[in-house]
Design a protein around this motif. Structure first.
Motif, PDB file in Angstrom:
ATOM      1  N   THR A   1     -55.609  60.515  69.441  1.00  0.00           N
ATOM      2  CA  THR A   1     -55.688  61.293  70.377  1.00  0.00           C
ATOM      3  C   THR A   1     -54.379  61.835  71.119  1.00  0.00           C
ATOM      4  N   ALA A   2     -53.361  61.091  70.647  1.00  0.00           N
ATOM      5  CA  ALA A   2     -51.916  61.494  71.028  1.00  0.00           C
ATOM      6  C   ALA A   2     -51.492  62.867  70.549  1.00  0.00           C
ATOM      7  N   TYR A   3     -50.591  63.465  71.394  1.00  0.00           N
ATOM      8  CA  TYR A   3     -49.867  64.960  70.893  1.00  0.00           C
ATOM      9  C   TYR A   3     -48.499  64.707  70.447  1.00  0.00           C
ATOM     10  N   SER A   4     -48.357  65.773  69.574  1.00  0.00           N
ATOM     11  CA  SER A   4     -46.729  65.788  69.308  1.00  0.00           C
ATOM     12  C   SER A   4     -45.845  66.097  70.060  1.00  0.00           C
ATOM     13  N   CYS A   5     -44.638  65.305  69.947  1.00  0.00           N
ATOM     14  CA  CYS A   5     -43.576  65.663  70.676  1.00  0.00           C
ATOM     15  C   CYS A   5     -42.501  66.083  69.991  1.00  0.00           C
TER      16      CYS A   5
ATOM     17  N   VAL B   1     -42.592  61.908  66.462  1.00  0.00           N
ATOM     18  CA  VAL B   1     -43.048  61.255  67.888  1.00  0.00           C
ATOM     19  C   VAL B   1     -44.306  61.906  68.492  1.00  0.00           C
ATOM     20  N   TRP B   2     -45.176  61.105  69.107  1.00  0.00           N
ATOM     21  CA  TRP B   2     -46.384  61.258  69.698  1.00  0.00           C
ATOM     22  C   TRP B   2     -46.516  60.719  71.070  1.00  0.00           C
ATOM     23  N   LYS B   3     -47.195  61.322  71.933  1.00  0.00           N
ATOM     24  CA  LYS B   3     -47.492  60.488  73.217  1.00  0.00           C
ATOM     25  C   LYS B   3     -48.956  60.486  73.401  1.00  0.00           C
ATOM     26  N   GLY B   4     -49.762  59.103  73.596  1.00  0.00           N
ATOM     27  CA  GLY B   4     -50.862  58.928  73.953  1.00  0.00           C
ATOM     28  C   GLY B   4     -50.770  58.403  75.271  1.00  0.00           C
TER      29      GLY B   4
ATOM     30  N   TYR C   1     -46.131  55.627  73.592  1.00  0.00           N
ATOM     31  CA  TYR C   1     -45.579  56.642  72.735  1.00  0.00           C
ATOM     32  C   TYR C   1     -45.612  55.770  71.522  1.00  0.00           C
ATOM     33  N   TYR C   2     -45.664  56.998  70.375  1.00  0.00           N
ATOM     34  CA  TYR C   2     -45.709  56.453  68.792  1.00  0.00           C
ATOM     35  C   TYR C   2     -44.377  57.260  68.107  1.00  0.00           C
ATOM     36  N   ILE C   3     -43.837  56.381  67.331  1.00  0.00           N
ATOM     37  CA  ILE C   3     -42.736  57.092  66.336  1.00  0.00           C
ATOM     38  C   ILE C   3     -43.159  56.535  64.924  1.00  0.00           C
ATOM     39  N   GLN C   4     -42.652  57.599  64.225  1.00  0.00           N
ATOM     40  CA  GLN C   4     -42.905  57.498  62.646  1.00  0.00           C
ATOM     41  C   GLN C   4     -41.686  56.180  62.351  1.00  0.00           C
ATOM     42  N   SER C   5     -42.476  55.571  61.615  1.00  0.00           N
ATOM     43  CA  SER C   5     -41.786  54.206  61.078  1.00  0.00           C
ATOM     44  C   SER C   5     -40.553  54.761  60.070  1.00  0.00           C
ATOM     45  N   PHE C   6     -39.647  53.928  59.938  1.00  0.00           N
ATOM     46  CA  PHE C   6     -38.371  54.198  59.069  1.00  0.00           C
ATOM     47  C   PHE C   6     -38.941  54.318  57.686  1.00  0.00           C
ATOM     48  N   VAL C   7     -38.295  55.263  56.883  1.00  0.00           N
ATOM     49  CA  VAL C   7     -38.845  55.267  55.519  1.00  0.00           C
ATOM     50  C   VAL C   7     -37.804  54.390  54.644  1.00  0.00           C
ATOM     51  N   TYR C   8     -38.248  53.799  53.698  1.00  0.00           N
ATOM     52  CA  TYR C   8     -37.554  53.033  52.621  1.00  0.00           C
ATOM     53  C   TYR C   8     -37.801  53.391  51.429  1.00  0.00           C
ATOM     54  N   ASP C   9     -36.867  53.145  50.423  1.00  0.00           N
ATOM     55  CA  ASP C   9     -36.912  53.497  48.931  1.00  0.00           C
ATOM     56  C   ASP C   9     -37.471  54.771  48.755  1.00  0.00           C
ATOM     57  N   ASP C  10     -38.723  54.608  47.940  1.00  0.00           N
ATOM     58  CA  ASP C  10     -39.340  55.809  47.299  1.00  0.00           C
ATOM     59  C   ASP C  10     -40.123  56.618  48.158  1.00  0.00           C
ATOM     60  N   GLU C  11     -40.553  56.202  49.397  1.00  0.00           N
ATOM     61  CA  GLU C  11     -41.476  56.897  50.149  1.00  0.00           C
ATOM     62  C   GLU C  11     -40.684  58.084  50.682  1.00  0.00           C
ATOM     63  N   THR C  12     -41.573  59.221  51.042  1.00  0.00           N
ATOM     64  CA  THR C  12     -40.974  60.411  51.512  1.00  0.00           C
ATOM     65  C   THR C  12     -41.518  60.748  53.014  1.00  0.00           C
TER      66      THR C  12
ATOM     67  N   MET D   1     -37.244  54.195  76.800  1.00  0.00           N
ATOM     68  CA  MET D   1     -38.177  55.007  77.554  1.00  0.00           C
ATOM     69  C   MET D   1     -37.882  56.462  77.906  1.00  0.00           C
ATOM     70  N   GLN D   2     -36.848  56.605  78.498  1.00  0.00           N
ATOM     71  CA  GLN D   2     -36.268  57.733  79.045  1.00  0.00           C
ATOM     72  C   GLN D   2     -36.340  58.910  77.984  1.00  0.00           C
ATOM     73  N   GLU D   3     -35.780  58.226  76.746  1.00  0.00           N
ATOM     74  CA  GLU D   3     -35.521  59.365  75.329  1.00  0.00           C
ATOM     75  C   GLU D   3     -36.899  59.622  74.992  1.00  0.00           C
ATOM     76  N   PHE D   4     -37.821  58.745  75.250  1.00  0.00           N
ATOM     77  CA  PHE D   4     -39.387  59.083  74.565  1.00  0.00           C
ATOM     78  C   PHE D   4     -39.869  60.133  75.709  1.00  0.00           C
ATOM     79  N   GLU D   5     -39.841  59.819  76.926  1.00  0.00           N
ATOM     80  CA  GLU D   5     -40.275  61.031  78.140  1.00  0.00           C
ATOM     81  C   GLU D   5     -39.566  62.325  77.889  1.00  0.00           C
ATOM     82  N   GLN D   6     -38.293  62.381  77.660  1.00  0.00           N
ATOM     83  CA  GLN D   6     -37.804  63.571  77.526  1.00  0.00           C
ATOM     84  C   GLN D   6     -38.133  64.159  76.211  1.00  0.00           C
ATOM     85  N   ALA D   7     -38.377  63.518  75.122  1.00  0.00           N
ATOM     86  CA  ALA D   7     -38.925  64.125  73.985  1.00  0.00           C
ATOM     87  C   ALA D   7     -40.137  64.917  74.030  1.00  0.00           C
ATOM     88  N   CYS D   8     -40.980  64.267  74.872  1.00  0.00           N
ATOM     89  CA  CYS D   8     -42.346  64.718  75.066  1.00  0.00           C
ATOM     90  C   CYS D   8     -42.492  65.479  76.318  1.00  0.00           C
TER      91      CYS D   8
END
Length: 103
Positions: A33-37, A45-48, A52-63, A85-92
């Motif tokens: 139910t989180a919204y996009s930031c 990034v999303w805020k629930g 807060y939630y962030i896309q994990s780093f991508v490795y090797d052949d992942e897109t 935490m301030q960086e996430f607050e600002q992003a959202c």
């Protein structure tokens, strides 16, 4: 939001006590139910209500655009510095959903 693979890394410890922080199941539900930031360093990034939630780093052949296999990390205040935490607050801040004015 639908994610095929969700990896929630709230802490390094596998045994999270409910008194210490939310359970993995609670975080999973919150993410649904989180919204996009604004992106941070090219990662989505999303805020629930619990974290807060962030896309994990991508490795090797992942897109990064393959949302069916996107892994996500939970960002909890007790696990991060005030600066992080301030960086996430600002992003959202400017992306927060607004209340509907429909009558």
């Amino acid at each position: 939001m639908l994610f095929g693979l969700i990896f929630i890394a709230a802490t390094a410890a596998a045994d999270i006590s409910p008194a210490v922080g939310p359970t993995a199941d609670a975080l999973q539900s919150d993410l649904q139910t989180a919204y996009s930031c604004k992106d941070i360093d090219g990662r989505k990034v999303w805020k629930g209500g619990l974290a807060y939630y962030i896309q994990s780093f991508v490795y090797d052949d992942e897109t990064p655009d393959n949302t069916a296999n996107m892994a996500t990390d939970a960002v909890l205040p007790e696990d991060n510095s005030p600066e992080t935490m301030q960086e996430f607050e600002q992003a959202c801040l400017t992306m927060a959903p607004t209340a509907s004015t429909d009558n």
